[in-house]
Design an enzyme around this catalytic site. Structure first.
Site, PDB file in Angstrom:
ATOM      1  N   CYS A  30     -30.645 -14.597  14.306  1.00  0.00           N
ATOM      2  CA  CYS A  30     -29.703 -15.723  14.428  1.00  0.00           C
ATOM      3  C   CYS A  30     -29.681 -16.566  13.155  1.00  0.00           C
ATOM      4  O   CYS A  30     -30.670 -17.216  12.820  1.00  0.00           O
ATOM      5  CB  CYS A  30     -30.121 -16.553  15.644  1.00  0.00           C
ATOM      6  SG  CYS A  30     -29.341 -18.159  15.777  1.00  0.00           S
ATOM      7  N   CYS A  33     -30.287 -20.291  13.677  1.00  0.00           N
ATOM      8  CA  CYS A  33     -31.704 -20.485  14.021  1.00  0.00           C
ATOM      9  C   CYS A  33     -32.554 -20.528  12.759  1.00  0.00           C
ATOM     10  O   CYS A  33     -33.469 -21.345  12.636  1.00  0.00           O
ATOM     11  CB  CYS A  33     -32.208 -19.347  14.915  1.00  0.00           C
ATOM     12  SG  CYS A  33     -31.379 -19.199  16.506  1.00  0.00           S
TER      13      CYS A  33
END
Length: 121
Positions: A30, A33
């Site tokens: 991600c 993230c």
């Protein structure tokens, strides 16, 4: 305090203690993230009075499903075992600092009363 990794086995114990626990639900693949990770880590160093935990959603898929995490990163904040904030998306440093300040300022007696009121309904 640096961040700690939590799993299905340690999640409940980690969030149910006294004080503030921030949980960053993330995954290796991600992009947002990865950008939020250093922001979360820096905040953990600036707030040693709070617990900062990382939940790898790929390694803990059953727990992620139970928590109904549908997009990442998802930030959850618990105070004295009560979920007081949950939102998907990476926060910029100033917003994370503001959030931590707001959680520290909560009147937990009032929060507990609201939780009890909701349970009664």
């Amino acid at each position: 305090m640096a961040t700690i990794d939590i799993t299905e086995d340690t999640f409940q114990e980690t969030i149910s203690g006294d004080g503030i626990t921030l949980v960053d639900a993330w995954a290796e693949w991600c992009g947002p993230c990865k950008r939020f990770g250093p922001v979360f880590e820096k905040a953990s160093e600036e707030h040693p009075d709070a617990t900062f935990a990382k939940l790898d959603t790929e390694a803990n898929q059953e727990l992620s499903a139970k928590l109904q995490i549908q997009s990442i990163p998802t930030l959850m904040v618990f105070r004295d075992g009560i979920l007081v904030f949950r939102e998907a998306g990476a926060l910029p440093p100033a917003a994370l600092e503001d959030l931590i300040g707001q959680v520290k300022a909560l009147d937990m007696d009032e929060v507990r009363a609201q939780v009890e009121s909701q349970k009664a309904e």
